[in-house]
Design a protein around this motif. Structure first.
Motif, PDB file in Angstrom:
ATOM      1  N   ASP A 207       0.765  -1.450   0.166  1.00  0.00           N
ATOM      2  CA  ASP A 207      -0.289   0.219  -0.119  1.00  0.00           C
ATOM      3  C   ASP A 207       0.695   1.360  -0.166  1.00  0.00           C
ATOM      4  N   CYS A 208       2.263   1.496   0.847  1.00  0.00           N
ATOM      5  CA  CYS A 208       2.732   2.867   0.792  1.00  0.00           C
ATOM      6  C   CYS A 208       3.504   2.711  -0.499  1.00  0.00           C
ATOM      7  N   ALA A 209       4.195   1.399  -1.341  1.00  0.00           N
ATOM      8  CA  ALA A 209       4.873   2.481  -2.747  1.00  0.00           C
ATOM      9  C   ALA A 209       3.351   2.709  -3.527  1.00  0.00           C
ATOM     10  N   GLU A 210       1.760   2.787  -3.614  1.00  0.00           N
ATOM     11  CA  GLU A 210       0.574   3.257  -4.001  1.00  0.00           C
ATOM     12  C   GLU A 210       1.084   4.206  -4.329  1.00  0.00           C
ATOM     13  N   VAL A 211       1.712   4.272  -3.160  1.00  0.00           N
ATOM     14  CA  VAL A 211       0.900   6.065  -2.836  1.00  0.00           C
ATOM     15  C   VAL A 211       2.059   7.614  -2.650  1.00  0.00           C
ATOM     16  N   CYS A 212       3.248   6.772  -2.853  1.00  0.00           N
ATOM     17  CA  CYS A 212       4.537   7.453  -2.885  1.00  0.00           C
ATOM     18  C   CYS A 212       4.803   8.001  -3.720  1.00  0.00           C
ATOM     19  N   PRO A 213       4.998   9.185  -3.593  1.00  0.00           N
ATOM     20  CA  PRO A 213       4.914  10.355  -4.814  1.00  0.00           C
ATOM     21  C   PRO A 213       6.042  10.377  -5.281  1.00  0.00           C
ATOM     22  N   VAL A 214       7.349   9.969  -5.040  1.00  0.00           N
ATOM     23  CA  VAL A 214       8.173   9.295  -5.361  1.00  0.00           C
ATOM     24  C   VAL A 214       8.880   7.226  -6.076  1.00  0.00           C
TER      25      VAL A 214
ATOM     26  N   ARG B 264       3.670   0.162  -7.855  1.00  0.00           N
ATOM     27  CA  ARG B 264       2.260   0.087  -7.952  1.00  0.00           C
ATOM     28  C   ARG B 264       2.148  -1.493  -6.927  1.00  0.00           C
ATOM     29  N   LYS B 265       0.621  -1.781  -6.230  1.00  0.00           N
ATOM     30  CA  LYS B 265       0.561  -1.877  -4.857  1.00  0.00           C
ATOM     31  C   LYS B 265       0.295  -3.440  -5.852  1.00  0.00           C
ATOM     32  N   LYS B 266       0.362  -4.436  -5.222  1.00  0.00           N
ATOM     33  CA  LYS B 266       0.770  -5.896  -5.037  1.00  0.00           C
ATOM     34  C   LYS B 266      -0.357  -6.081  -4.091  1.00  0.00           C
ATOM     35  N   ALA B 267      -0.518  -7.809  -4.100  1.00  0.00           N
ATOM     36  CA  ALA B 267      -0.911  -8.152  -3.252  1.00  0.00           C
ATOM     37  C   ALA B 267      -0.563  -8.712  -2.413  1.00  0.00           C
ATOM     38  N   ALA B 268      -0.587  -9.099  -0.842  1.00  0.00           N
ATOM     39  CA  ALA B 268       0.599  -8.874  -0.461  1.00  0.00           C
ATOM     40  C   ALA B 268       0.453 -10.653  -0.120  1.00  0.00           C
ATOM     41  N   LEU B 269       2.224 -11.480   0.616  1.00  0.00           N
ATOM     42  CA  LEU B 269       2.032 -12.806   0.723  1.00  0.00           C
ATOM     43  C   LEU B 269       1.048 -12.941   1.292  1.00  0.00           C
ATOM     44  N   PRO B 270       0.880 -14.539   0.458  1.00  0.00           N
ATOM     45  CA  PRO B 270      -0.107 -14.986   1.582  1.00  0.00           C
ATOM     46  C   PRO B 270      -0.544 -15.307   2.160  1.00  0.00           C
ATOM     47  N   ASP B 271       0.247 -15.433   3.474  1.00  0.00           N
ATOM     48  CA  ASP B 271       0.001 -15.736   4.573  1.00  0.00           C
ATOM     49  C   ASP B 271       0.066 -13.770   5.937  1.00  0.00           C
TER      50      ASP B 271
END
Length: 108
Positions: free
Chosen positions: A16-23, A84-91
């Motif tokens: 989620d953090c990477a998705e909102v980062c402006p740089v 971009r946001k990706k799915a978190a690790l499965p567990d």
């Protein structure tokens, strides 16, 4: 000042953090994210977005996590940028909040 991803991100890798980062300061490894201290603009946009509460200002990193400042700088040189946001690790939910995860950090 820069921001630092700490131990609780290991085995969770919420993005989620990477998705909102402006740089382009977030870099992705196999089971962990790091912040490039050179690219970070100290905006703090990532902090409230982290479901694992694993991101701290470098002057607020808990004492037992301070080695992650150097770990972030080191691994950011080798790992690719994530935008971009990706799915978190499965567990991820199982690992969120567990301690002593340093031995699980995969560098490649």
């Amino acid at each position: 000042m820069t921001y630092v991803v700490t131990e609780n991100c290991i085995q969770c890798k919420y993005t989620d953090c990477a998705e909102v980062c402006p740089v382009e300061c977030f870099h992705e490894g196999p089971n962990f994210l790091v912040i490039d201290p050179v690219e970070c603009i100290d905006c703090a946009a990532c902090v409230p977005e982290c479901p694992a509460d694993a991101i701290f200002a470098d002057d607020e990193v808990p004492p037992d996590q301070r080695d992650f400042t150097a770990i972030n700088a080191e691994l950011a040189r080798d790992w690719p940028v994530i935008l971009r946001k990706k799915a978190a690790l499965p567990d991820a939910e199982t690992w969120n909040g567990k301690g002593d995860k340093r031995p699980l950090l995969r560098r490649s």
